[in-house]
Motif scaffolding. Structure first.
Motif, PDB file in Angstrom:
ATOM      1  N   ASP A  66      -6.214 -66.960  27.566  1.00  0.00           N
ATOM      2  CA  ASP A  66      -6.953 -65.868  28.744  1.00  0.00           C
ATOM      3  C   ASP A  66      -6.192 -66.172  30.103  1.00  0.00           C
ATOM      4  OD1 ASP A  66      -8.900 -64.847  27.074  1.00  0.00           O
ATOM      5  OD2 ASP A  66     -10.366 -66.737  27.578  1.00  0.00           O
ATOM      6  N   LEU A  67      -5.790 -67.203  30.429  1.00  0.00           N
ATOM      7  CA  LEU A  67      -4.953 -67.535  31.533  1.00  0.00           C
ATOM      8  C   LEU A  67      -3.653 -67.664  31.518  1.00  0.00           C
ATOM      9  CD1 LEU A  67      -7.077 -70.990  32.024  1.00  0.00           C
ATOM     10  CD2 LEU A  67      -7.567 -68.638  33.110  1.00  0.00           C
ATOM     11  N   GLU A  68      -2.896 -66.952  30.307  1.00  0.00           N
ATOM     12  CA  GLU A  68      -1.586 -66.951  30.156  1.00  0.00           C
ATOM     13  C   GLU A  68      -0.861 -68.043  30.172  1.00  0.00           C
ATOM     14  OE1 GLU A  68      -0.266 -63.960  33.064  1.00  0.00           O
ATOM     15  OE2 GLU A  68      -1.638 -62.468  32.589  1.00  0.00           O
ATOM     16  N   LEU A  69      -1.517 -69.056  29.532  1.00  0.00           N
ATOM     17  CA  LEU A  69      -0.674 -70.591  29.545  1.00  0.00           C
ATOM     18  C   LEU A  69      -0.461 -70.419  27.887  1.00  0.00           C
ATOM     19  CD1 LEU A  69      -3.270 -72.669  31.399  1.00  0.00           C
ATOM     20  CD2 LEU A  69      -0.818 -72.005  32.378  1.00  0.00           C
ATOM     21  N   LEU A 107       1.063 -71.978  39.266  1.00  0.00           N
ATOM     22  CA  LEU A 107       0.958 -71.926  40.591  1.00  0.00           C
ATOM     23  C   LEU A 107      -0.018 -70.597  40.962  1.00  0.00           C
ATOM     24  CD1 LEU A 107       4.753 -71.706  40.986  1.00  0.00           C
ATOM     25  CD2 LEU A 107       3.272 -73.512  41.802  1.00  0.00           C
ATOM     26  N   LEU A 108      -0.359 -70.773  42.270  1.00  0.00           N
ATOM     27  CA  LEU A 108      -1.399 -69.641  42.541  1.00  0.00           C
ATOM     28  C   LEU A 108      -0.534 -68.460  43.089  1.00  0.00           C
ATOM     29  CD1 LEU A 108      -4.231 -69.217  43.713  1.00  0.00           C
ATOM     30  CD2 LEU A 108      -3.598 -70.008  45.998  1.00  0.00           C
ATOM     31  N   LEU A 109      -1.058 -67.412  42.786  1.00  0.00           N
ATOM     32  CA  LEU A 109      -0.576 -66.115  43.103  1.00  0.00           C
ATOM     33  C   LEU A 109      -0.602 -65.613  44.656  1.00  0.00           C
ATOM     34  CD1 LEU A 109       1.257 -63.827  42.478  1.00  0.00           C
ATOM     35  CD2 LEU A 109      -0.689 -62.355  41.472  1.00  0.00           C
ATOM     36  N   GLY A 110       0.080 -66.048  45.538  1.00  0.00           N
ATOM     37  CA  GLY A 110       0.040 -65.803  46.912  1.00  0.00           C
ATOM     38  C   GLY A 110       0.437 -64.405  47.049  1.00  0.00           C
ATOM     39  N   THR A 113       6.069 -61.094  46.538  1.00  0.00           N
ATOM     40  CA  THR A 113       7.376 -61.720  47.125  1.00  0.00           C
ATOM     41  C   THR A 113       7.501 -63.051  46.916  1.00  0.00           C
ATOM     42  OG1 THR A 113       7.276 -60.039  48.990  1.00  0.00           O
ATOM     43  CG2 THR A 113       8.942 -61.948  49.411  1.00  0.00           C
ATOM     44  N   ALA A 114       6.682 -63.977  46.942  1.00  0.00           N
ATOM     45  CA  ALA A 114       6.723 -65.226  46.634  1.00  0.00           C
ATOM     46  C   ALA A 114       6.957 -65.616  45.240  1.00  0.00           C
ATOM     47  CB  ALA A 114       5.399 -66.201  47.249  1.00  0.00           C
ATOM     48  N   GLU A 115       6.133 -64.728  44.474  1.00  0.00           N
ATOM     49  CA  GLU A 115       6.581 -65.007  42.895  1.00  0.00           C
ATOM     50  C   GLU A 115       7.789 -64.654  42.567  1.00  0.00           C
ATOM     51  OE1 GLU A 115       4.840 -63.036  38.674  1.00  0.00           O
ATOM     52  OE2 GLU A 115       3.839 -62.398  40.524  1.00  0.00           O
ATOM     53  N   GLU A 116       8.077 -63.353  43.165  1.00  0.00           N
ATOM     54  CA  GLU A 116       9.804 -63.120  42.763  1.00  0.00           C
ATOM     55  C   GLU A 116      10.877 -64.162  43.197  1.00  0.00           C
ATOM     56  OE1 GLU A 116       9.963 -59.184  44.470  1.00  0.00           O
ATOM     57  OE2 GLU A 116       8.624 -58.286  43.178  1.00  0.00           O
ATOM     58  N   ASN A 117      10.406 -64.649  44.223  1.00  0.00           N
ATOM     59  CA  ASN A 117      11.352 -65.409  45.012  1.00  0.00           C
ATOM     60  C   ASN A 117      11.435 -66.957  44.119  1.00  0.00           C
ATOM     61  OD1 ASN A 117      12.420 -63.964  47.036  1.00  0.00           O
ATOM     62  ND2 ASN A 117      10.955 -64.991  48.500  1.00  0.00           N
ATOM     63  N   LEU A 118      10.354 -67.385  43.841  1.00  0.00           N
ATOM     64  CA  LEU A 118      10.100 -68.618  43.043  1.00  0.00           C
ATOM     65  C   LEU A 118      10.644 -68.345  41.633  1.00  0.00           C
ATOM     66  CD1 LEU A 118       6.726 -69.698  44.117  1.00  0.00           C
ATOM     67  CD2 LEU A 118       8.941 -70.893  44.863  1.00  0.00           C
ATOM     68  N   ARG A 119      10.561 -67.161  41.186  1.00  0.00           N
ATOM     69  CA  ARG A 119      10.869 -67.169  39.541  1.00  0.00           C
ATOM     70  C   ARG A 119      12.606 -67.190  39.729  1.00  0.00           C
ATOM     71  NH1 ARG A 119       7.311 -66.005  35.766  1.00  0.00           N
ATOM     72  NH2 ARG A 119       5.313 -64.993  36.463  1.00  0.00           N
ATOM     73  N   ARG A 120      12.884 -66.356  40.648  1.00  0.00           N
ATOM     74  CA  ARG A 120      14.547 -66.349  40.885  1.00  0.00           C
ATOM     75  C   ARG A 120      15.246 -67.754  41.178  1.00  0.00           C
ATOM     76  NH1 ARG A 120      14.918 -63.544  45.127  1.00  0.00           N
ATOM     77  NH2 ARG A 120      15.393 -65.628  46.717  1.00  0.00           N
ATOM     78  N   GLU A 121      14.450 -68.386  41.786  1.00  0.00           N
ATOM     79  CA  GLU A 121      14.847 -69.865  42.226  1.00  0.00           C
ATOM     80  C   GLU A 121      14.816 -70.779  41.013  1.00  0.00           C
ATOM     81  OE1 GLU A 121      16.459 -70.755  44.931  1.00  0.00           O
ATOM     82  OE2 GLU A 121      16.432 -68.898  45.727  1.00  0.00           O
ATOM     83  N   ALA A 122      13.794 -70.556  40.380  1.00  0.00           N
ATOM     84  CA  ALA A 122      13.667 -71.359  38.938  1.00  0.00           C
ATOM     85  C   ALA A 122      15.064 -71.156  38.043  1.00  0.00           C
ATOM     86  CB  ALA A 122      12.475 -71.260  38.315  1.00  0.00           C
ATOM     87  N   VAL A 133       4.113 -69.933  35.474  1.00  0.00           N
ATOM     88  CA  VAL A 133       2.685 -68.978  35.297  1.00  0.00           C
ATOM     89  C   VAL A 133       1.850 -68.855  36.730  1.00  0.00           C
ATOM     90  CG1 VAL A 133       0.597 -68.741  34.046  1.00  0.00           C
ATOM     91  CG2 VAL A 133       2.723 -69.958  32.926  1.00  0.00           C
ATOM     92  N   PHE A 134       1.718 -67.550  37.211  1.00  0.00           N
ATOM     93  CA  PHE A 134       0.798 -67.449  38.204  1.00  0.00           C
ATOM     94  C   PHE A 134      -0.539 -67.070  37.993  1.00  0.00           C
ATOM     95  CE2 PHE A 134       5.222 -67.301  39.535  1.00  0.00           C
ATOM     96  CZ  PHE A 134       5.372 -67.740  40.817  1.00  0.00           C
ATOM     97  N   ALA A 135      -1.470 -67.607  38.926  1.00  0.00           N
ATOM     98  CA  ALA A 135      -2.833 -67.505  38.581  1.00  0.00           C
ATOM     99  C   ALA A 135      -3.547 -66.897  39.818  1.00  0.00           C
ATOM    100  CB  ALA A 135      -3.643 -68.815  38.714  1.00  0.00           C
ATOM    101  N   GLU A 136      -4.202 -65.501  39.067  1.00  0.00           N
ATOM    102  CA  GLU A 136      -5.014 -64.973  40.268  1.00  0.00           C
ATOM    103  C   GLU A 136      -6.056 -65.433  41.041  1.00  0.00           C
ATOM    104  OE1 GLU A 136      -4.299 -61.791  40.938  1.00  0.00           O
ATOM    105  OE2 GLU A 136      -3.008 -61.124  39.420  1.00  0.00           O
TER     106      GLU A 136
END
Length: 274
Positions: A66-69, A107-110, A113-122, A133-136
């Motif tokens: 349910d939580l995409e984990l 992580l918390l979905l802020g 843009t933050a999600e895309e940047n963090l995924r790229r940096e990973a 994994v980003f949580a709503e």
């Protein structure tokens, strides 16, 4: 107001000559920090941060799916606002993930843009982006309820988790922190000390990384920490709200006594005598 106090709104000095005191503790502001504050320190005996010992935790029946984990994953989490994630700590998080192959970082979905940047940096650090994994956002009780799926919380550094750290501890999730040199970077150290888990405070990036990896690879050690946290939660000072209130009211009375005597503000240290 004849007495004005800096508390909770900003984790540091206001620099204002019309604010008399700051409510704090000896971990977030050691006595040698006093020259850098315009306010006089009012030391509470434990963590300066008030916490609610009646916060409800939802018992909603989720699954990891349910939580995409991933079902078999070790779940590191950091539900701090994205602005707190600096490149130095993110480097360390990615080093941890590389050493714990079946792990994810929750992580918390802020914002997108933050999600895309963090995924790229990973990816640039050799970690597949899907391991983030980003949580709503959820209502508070549900957020606390879903936290039980986290195995270990990783604190941010320059600005620690404040409420975020307390939320993790209230939900039963141990938090690893790196103690910094200014108020906002020492709050989690204060909270962990006040709940009886000072061994989760680290003092270098290398120590932080090593502790996270060690706990991820040693489930019995992590379970012992979680059990101790569960035992301490309702008896240690961090979530003993009535005890906190007594200490805070003692501080207010002392401030008023100093003012009523026509004296200038001075450092106050609240001592428990009950």
């Amino acid at each position: 107001a004849p007495v004005q106090v800096n508390y909770l709104g900003f984790p540091g000095t206001t620099g204002a000559d019309f604010i008399d005191y700051i409510i704090t503790d000896k971990i977030v502001t050691p006595e040698e920090h006093a020259p850098y504050y315009s306010e006089k320190f009012v030391y509470l005996p434990h963590c300066y941060q008030v916490n609610d010992h009646t916060q409800p935790i939802s018992n909603k029946e989720w699954t990891k799916e349910d939580l995409e984990l991933p079902e078999s994953s070790f779940v590191f989490c950091s539900f701090n606002h994205p602005y707190k994630i600096d490149p130095v700590m993110f480097d360390t998080w990615m080093k941890i993930l590389r050493q714990v192959p079946e792990s994810v970082l929750w992580l918390l979905l802020g914002n997108k843009t933050a999600e895309e940047n963090l995924r790229r940096e990973a990816e640039t650090r050799g970690v597949k982006s899907e391991r983030l994994v980003f949580a709503e956002r959820l209502p508070k009780d549900e957020h606390l309820g879903r936290l039980r799926f986290a195995d270990l919380a990783l604190d941010t550094w320059i600005v620690n988790g404040h409420t975020t750290t307390s939320d993790s501890l209230w939900a039963g999730v141990p938090v690893i922190t790196l103690q910094g040199s200014h108020f906002a970077s020492r709050v989690s150290s204060s909270a962990l000390s006040a709940i009886g888990l000072p061994e989760l405070i680290t003092y270098s990036l290398e120590e932080y990384e090593a502790l996270a990896v060690q706990l991820a690879h040693n489930p019995a050690e992590l379970q012992e920490l979680r059990q101790r946290l569960a035992r301490n939660r309702l008896v240690a000072p961090l979530f003993d709200t009535p005890r906190f209130v007594r200490n805070l009211e003692t501080a207010y009375k002392e401030m008023w006594k100093i003012f009523s005597a026509g004296e200038t503000p001075r450092q106050i240290e609240v001592m428990e005598n009950y």
